[in-house]
Design a protein around this motif. Structure first.
Motif, PDB file in Angstrom:
ATOM      1  N   SER A 144     -12.784   7.790   8.215  1.00 40.10           N
ATOM      2  CA  SER A 144     -12.238   8.980   7.566  1.00 40.10           C
ATOM      3  C   SER A 144     -10.983   8.638   6.767  1.00 40.10           C
ATOM      4  O   SER A 144     -10.572   9.378   5.885  1.00 40.10           O
ATOM      5  CB  SER A 144     -11.930  10.048   8.610  1.00 40.10           C
ATOM      6  OG  SER A 144     -10.740   9.698   9.299  1.00 40.10           O
ATOM      7  N   ARG A 145     -10.371   7.507   7.105  1.00 42.10           N
ATOM      8  CA  ARG A 145      -9.192   7.072   6.346  1.00 42.10           C
ATOM      9  C   ARG A 145      -9.578   6.161   5.183  1.00 42.10           C
ATOM     10  O   ARG A 145      -8.731   5.490   4.603  1.00 42.10           O
ATOM     11  CB  ARG A 145      -8.228   6.328   7.264  1.00 42.10           C
ATOM     12  CG  ARG A 145      -7.501   7.237   8.235  1.00 42.10           C
ATOM     13  CD  ARG A 145      -6.757   6.424   9.278  1.00 42.10           C
ATOM     14  NE  ARG A 145      -6.058   7.296  10.208  1.00 42.10           N
ATOM     15  CZ  ARG A 145      -4.793   7.678  10.043  1.00 42.10           C
ATOM     16  NH1 ARG A 145      -4.109   7.283   8.997  1.00 42.10           N
ATOM     17  NH2 ARG A 145      -4.239   8.461  10.928  1.00 42.10           N
ATOM     18  N   GLY A 146     -10.861   6.115   4.897  1.00 37.14           N
ATOM     19  CA  GLY A 146     -11.319   5.331   3.749  1.00 37.14           C
ATOM     20  C   GLY A 146     -11.484   3.849   4.047  1.00 37.14           C
ATOM     21  O   GLY A 146     -11.601   3.040   3.119  1.00 37.14           O
ATOM     22  N   LEU A 147     -11.459   3.464   5.317  1.00 37.24           N
ATOM     23  CA  LEU A 147     -11.619   2.044   5.646  1.00 37.24           C
ATOM     24  C   LEU A 147     -13.096   1.714   5.831  1.00 37.24           C
ATOM     25  O   LEU A 147     -13.873   2.538   6.307  1.00 37.24           O
ATOM     26  CB  LEU A 147     -10.870   1.715   6.937  1.00 37.24           C
ATOM     27  CG  LEU A 147      -9.344   1.845   6.886  1.00 37.24           C
ATOM     28  CD1 LEU A 147      -8.751   1.562   8.256  1.00 37.24           C
ATOM     29  CD2 LEU A 147      -8.776   0.880   5.855  1.00 37.24           C
ATOM     30  N   GLU A 148     -13.453   0.493   5.435  1.00 32.83           N
ATOM     31  CA  GLU A 148     -14.787   0.004   5.774  1.00 32.83           C
ATOM     32  C   GLU A 148     -14.718  -0.566   7.184  1.00 32.83           C
ATOM     33  O   GLU A 148     -13.697  -1.131   7.576  1.00 32.83           O
ATOM     34  CB  GLU A 148     -15.177  -1.146   4.847  1.00 32.83           C
ATOM     35  CG  GLU A 148     -15.427  -0.776   3.424  1.00 32.83           C
ATOM     36  CD  GLU A 148     -15.696  -2.048   2.616  1.00 32.83           C
ATOM     37  OE1 GLU A 148     -16.777  -2.625   2.786  1.00 32.83           O
ATOM     38  OE2 GLU A 148     -14.792  -2.467   1.875  1.00 32.83           O
TER      39      GLU A 148
END
Lengths: 242, 828
Positions: free
Chosen positions: B79-83
């Protein structure tokens, strides 16, 4: 000693002989003729003034006579040597041993003291103990108290006296002076020209002086005038008057 | 005033040589500092991303407790844009065509690797290829040696627990082929979704779950802040910077760049200072004239202040205009070196040091001599006045020195660096003062003659003030350049020394005590003597001076060594690359005591005499700390936090033995015979890790060399600026010397000699003070050892002498070409 000094020893020979001297400089668009077919003879020990207005070509003539530059045409003989055909280094060697200079703007090296400035030509000529000779000459021009001053610490008159001492340092046979009093006030100018004349007589040097100061010119044995690159012969009347 | 101001346009300024030099110095300063700052940022990002492939991600979260992390943690990360990605690592027996073999399994999810690539081969003779994804479900990739050990072919099926997996490729290299002793060779790689069906993992199995994260620095930082309070001691958050070997290389490279940038700042300051002093000297007549025309001191001050501001703006704009293409070029170069595209990463804040350098150089170095112009007397118009004695410049110089070192400090953020450089410069000026005295005393007696040598010496004496200040500037410039070359050389030597070509590239682990002799003999027969075998006992550090260690140690310290089992050993002699920093090594009869690694000792706050308690299996051993020693972690040899004396606390504990040795690539087949004969001994092949490290070192080296070239070019420009500052005087002197009868060859030889002497002096001085600065830097920043660097000490003075001689010759050109008459007139 080399051949040049022994050239026709015993015969009265001119110190300087100039024939058909022409000098041109190339400008961006055209060529300017500064000297036009100048002929001139100056004898040993003579003092000669070349007078003319600014831009008349007198300083160029002086430079060519002294071998500072080479003419476009014509020949210059100095003390029997045809210097107009000499290479740069041969002329330099000749200047070191036989020619002295006094300039309007003194041309002292600012980083050097008065003593060092006078020693410079002596060192270039490889003369032993240059310092003693330089001290003696500076004493002769009245600057024995200012030996270690740099040009910046000297007045104009004093600077020119250092330049005169330098000019006589290497015992030149001919001295070239370019407006020697041009940057000095009247009184100082007189003092400096007195000194120059006196030293010239003492040393038996041939003096060639370029000036527009007619009083100074009048103190010389002969006068030439130059206008638009053409040298006018001195009139006999003037010669007689001197 | 208005007319005067009109005169002062930049265009008119540009016609003045001294202004051109000030502007050129400023432009070069801004360009160099900006390029280096931009490129350093780019390099750091590129290297970190290149090194990130060592984790196969930007960050890893390891769970050593055998339990998966809550699924909410991964959801939050996404959700924090991390892969994200996932790996499971464990050891198990596999069954091939006819043999069993213990293997180390890495099961990976589809996303693996997030950074870097996997190198695989489709069959033993096929081409190697780089792929961005692991094996699919139902497939397995195996180490080529395992193929031979199990006597299998590609396409055969390998039994892993209850599952049969088809061998679809050979695993040559994994990006995160990390160096973990728990990772027992040989390796197989399978899909994470197949793990459950193998039935290998039971409650209590030794298994490690590793989670991969990649994304922007901000997102990663934010996620870690969110995650940190929830982490248990068995969780370990790893970034590239935590990896010991790479972090050192990276840190050193970064420091080198900072040093390079700082030196660029200093060089720029020197250039601006020299040029503006020259300019202010040349302006005295103009100022006197303006005063004569009625301009007041204040007006003069404002006039020149405005010019400075104008130059500043011009310098900054032109400098940046130059820096951007240069930066682009360097990045292209970097991309070519790395053989992969590099994203252009332009950090606007990286331009701040360049702007600050311009402002500080102008106001701390250029302004003071120009400000003093206000004091020029109008009388100067009529009569030349004595110049400055130099004494009034001393307070200005102090301000300037403080300003520039403040700037370097701000830029590099290292007080040690500032002090080292200041010390080096101090030494330089000290020697210079001494040299000045010697020059005056020794050369005073030299008197002329037609000899070029004598004339050169006389020249040095005559220009003693100019010579000394030129030597000072050259020596400073050379010192800065030499410092950089020396640091580069020792940095590279250091790396080379750490990883010599025959650095151990294979570990043998798990050697049973009774087969130590046989293992040694086996390798001796193969022509590879095993130098040192160490016993290894696994145990935890649990107590410090009678207290549980986690209570005794400050909570702020996150010490991995306390969260896991340590490898303990006993040894009679201190390993060659270890060094005792406190206490004394065990004497031959000693049986009590433990020697602790220095960094761990510092973090635990240990002192000699502290009692350490270790829990080994069900027993406890308590020993006093008798020595603290440094360890070369990147030596590729077995290294230990804790060492006991032979016959000491570990005597009756269950031990296996470990060693490392160098095995050339051609001899690798010997490993098959070895594994067949000693099936229980694990072989850890780290040759490919060493390859990677050497590759990184090479990349960093090339980047460093590009920066070095830039700085050396700047140094050359500074020298040219200084030499050209005296151009007019030199030419006048040359013309006069020729008029007075000096021959051309004499003039050329004496001038070249004079400059060569100047360059030689400056070179020797510069190198000596650089050695001093490097000696100080080496201690503080690069953790290397100091030695004289003859390969730099000898050539630099020679090169500097040669370059200056050529500069001198170049200055003479117009003097030789034109008739002296013309030159004298022109210079009047």
């Amino acid at each position: 000693m080399n051949q040049m000094t022994d050239f026709n020893a015993g015969q009265p020979q001119p110190m300087l002989r100039v024939s058909n001297l022409t000098h041109r400089v190339s400008l961006e668009t055209d060529t300017l003729t500064i000297l036009k077919g100048v002929n001139l003879e100056i004898n040993r020990g003579e003092s000669v003034a070349i007078v003319g207005r600014s831009g008349s070509g007198k300083t160029t003539l002086l430079g060519l006579l002294a071998g500072l530059d080479t003419p476009s045409e014509g020949a210059v003989e100095l003390d029997g040597a045809r210097i107009s055909e000499f290479g740069e280094d041969e002329r330099a060697k000749l200047r070191a041993s036989r020619v002295g200079f006094v300039f309007q703007s003194f041309q002292l090296l600012p980083a050097m003291t008065a003593l060092e400035n006078v020693m410079l030509p002596l060192e270039l000529a490889g003369i032993e103990n240059p310092e003693a000779r330089a001290r003696e000459l500076l004493g002769r021009v009245g600057l024995e108290e200012r030996l270690n001053h740099t040009p910046r610490q000297l007045s104009g008159g004093e600077q020119q006296r250092v330049a005169i001492a330098r000019a006589f340092a290497s015992d030149p046979v001919v001295l070239f002076a370019d407006e020697p009093t041009g940057n000095l006030d009247n009184r100082t100018g007189h003092a400096v020209s007195d000194l120059l004349m006196a030293l010239n007589r003492e040393q038996g040097t041939t003096l060639v002086m370029v000036t527009h100061d007619e009083h100074l010119a009048a103190r010389c044995g002969r006068q030439f005038s130059i206008e638009a690159g053409e040298l006018t012969e001195p009139s006999p009347a003037q010669e007689a008057a001197d | 005033m208005a007319a005067a101001r009109k005169l002062m346009s930049v265009r008119r300024d540009w016609r003045e040589r001294d202004v051109r030099v000030v502007l050129a110095a400023l432009i070069i300063a801004v360009a160099t500092v900006a390029t280096i700052a931009l490129f350093a940022g780019q390099l750091q990002r590129t290297l970190v991303s290149s090194a990130s492939s060592f984790l196969a991600a930007d960050r890893q979260l390891e769970a050593e407790n055998g339990r998966e992390i809550p699924s909410g943690w991964l959801t939050e990360a996404r959700s924090r844009g991390l892969e994200t990605g996932r790996m499971v690592e464990f050891s198990t027996m596999v069954f091939g065509a006819e043999n069993f073999q213990l293997v180390s399994v890495k099961a990976v999810s589809d996303e693996y690797p997030l950074r870097g690539q996997i190198e695989v081969q489709e069959d033993p003779d096929g081409a190697r290829q780089l792929v961005a994804q692991g094996p699919g479900p139902g497939e397995v990739w195996i180490n080529p040696r395992l193929l031979r050990l199990l006597n299998m072919s590609i396409g055969d099926s390998l039994e892993v627990g209850n599952r049969n997996l088809r061998v679809s490729g050979l695993l040559i290299r994994e990006p995160d082929g990390g160096f973990r002793l728990s990772a027992l060779a040989p390796r197989i790689m399978m899909h994470a979704d197949d793990v459950a069906s193998t039935g290998v993992i039971q409650t209590g199995s030794r298994v490690e779950y590793v989670y991969l994260f990649a994304g922007s620095d901000d997102a990663l930082e934010g996620y870690y802040r969110w995650l940190e309070p929830q982490l248990e001691p068995s969780h370990e958050w790893e970034s590239v910077q935590d990896g010991e070997t790479f972090s050192r290389s990276l840190q050193r490279a970064e420091r080198f760049l900072l040093l390079g940038g700082s030196l660029a700042v200093l060089l720029a300051a020197v250039a601006v200072a020299v040029a503006s002093r020259q300019y202010s000297l040349a302006q005295r007549d103009t100022v006197a004239l303006l005063k004569t025309l009625g301009v007041r001191s204040r007006g003069i001050g404002q006039l020149y202040l405005r010019r400075l501001a104008l130059w500043g703006i011009t310098g900054v704009v032109a400098g940046l205009a130059l820096a951007l293409p240069l930066f682009w070029l360097l990045t292209r170069l970097l991309s070519e070196l790395l053989e992969r595209p590099v994203d252009l990463y332009l950090e606007p804040s990286a331009l701040a040091p360049a702007l600050l350098t311009a402002v500080v150089s102008l106001f701390a170095f250029a302004y003071p001599p120009i400000r003093r112009l206000r004091n020029v007397p109008a009388m100067r118009v009529l009569r030349s006045q004595p110049g400055e004695s130099g004494r009034e410049a001393i307070p200005d110089m102090l301000v300037a020195i403080i300003a520039v070192f403040g700037l370097v400090w701000l830029y590099a953020g290292e007080l040690g660096l500032v002090i080292s450089l200041l010390g080096g410069l101090g030494l330089l000026l000290g020697i210079l003062a001494l040299l000045g005295w010697v020059l005056v005393a020794a050369l005073r007696k030299v008197r002329g003659g037609g000899n070029a040598w004598r004339l050169a010496l006389v020249g040095l004496y005559r220009h003693r003030r100019a010579s000394l200040s030129q030597i000072a500037v050259f020596a400073m410039t050379l010192m800065l350049a030499a410092t950089l070359i020396l640091v580069r050389t020792s940095l590279l030597d250091d790396w080379q020394a750490q990883l010599p070509d025959d650095a151990p590239n294979h570990f043998l682990i798990n050697i049973a005590p009774d087969s130590v002799g046989d293992v040694s003999r086996f390798w001796s027969e193969q022509g590879h003597d095993l130098e040192h075998l160490y016993p290894m006992v696994r145990g935890r550090l649990t107590g410090l001076n009678g207290q549980p260690v986690k209570e005794a140690v400050s909570k702020d310290e996150r010490i991995n060594a306390l969260n896991r089992e340590l490898n303990l050993t006993w040894m009679p002699e201190l390993p060659q690359d270890n060094e005792i920093v406190q206490g004394a090594w065990f004497n031959p009869e000693q049986t009590r005591g433990v020697s602790v690694e220095a960094e761990l000792a510092e973090r635990l706050g240990l002192a000699i005499g502290d009692e350490l308690t270790f829990t080994i299996g069900s027993s406890k051993v308590t020993e006093p700390v008798t020595s603290i020693r440094t360890v070369q972690w990147d030596s590729m040899k077995p290294n230990f936090y804790m060492a006991f004396p032979p016959g000491g606390g570990l005597t009756d504990m269950p031990a296996t033995w470990i060693t490392s040795f160098y095995l050339p690539g051609d001899d690798k087949t010997a490993l098959n015979a070895f594994s067949r004969r000693f099936p229980t001994v694990s072989v850890l092949e780290i040759d490919h890790i060493i390859d990677r490290i050497q590759q990184i070192v090479q990349q960093v080296t090339q980047a460093i060399e590009a920066i070095l070239a830039l700085i050396l070019a700047a140094a050359l420009v500074v020298m040219a600026a200084v030499v050209s500052a005296t151009l007019q005087d030199r030419q006048r002197e040359g013309a006069l010397l020729r008029t007075l009868g000096g021959r051309q060859s004499l003039l050329v030889r004496s001038t070249m000699l004079e400059f060569a002497l100047l360059g030689g002096f400056a070179g020797v001085l510069g190198v000596a003070s650089a050695e001093a600065a490097v000696w100080a830097l080496q201690f503080g920043m690069f953790e290397g050892e100091f030695g004289w660097h003859w390969q730099v000490v000898v050539p630099i003075p020679l090169i500097s002498a040669l370059v200056l001689a050529l500069f001198g010759r170049w200055q003479l050109r117009p003097v030789l070409r034109v008739s002296p008459m013309l030159l004298l007139r022109r210079l009047e």
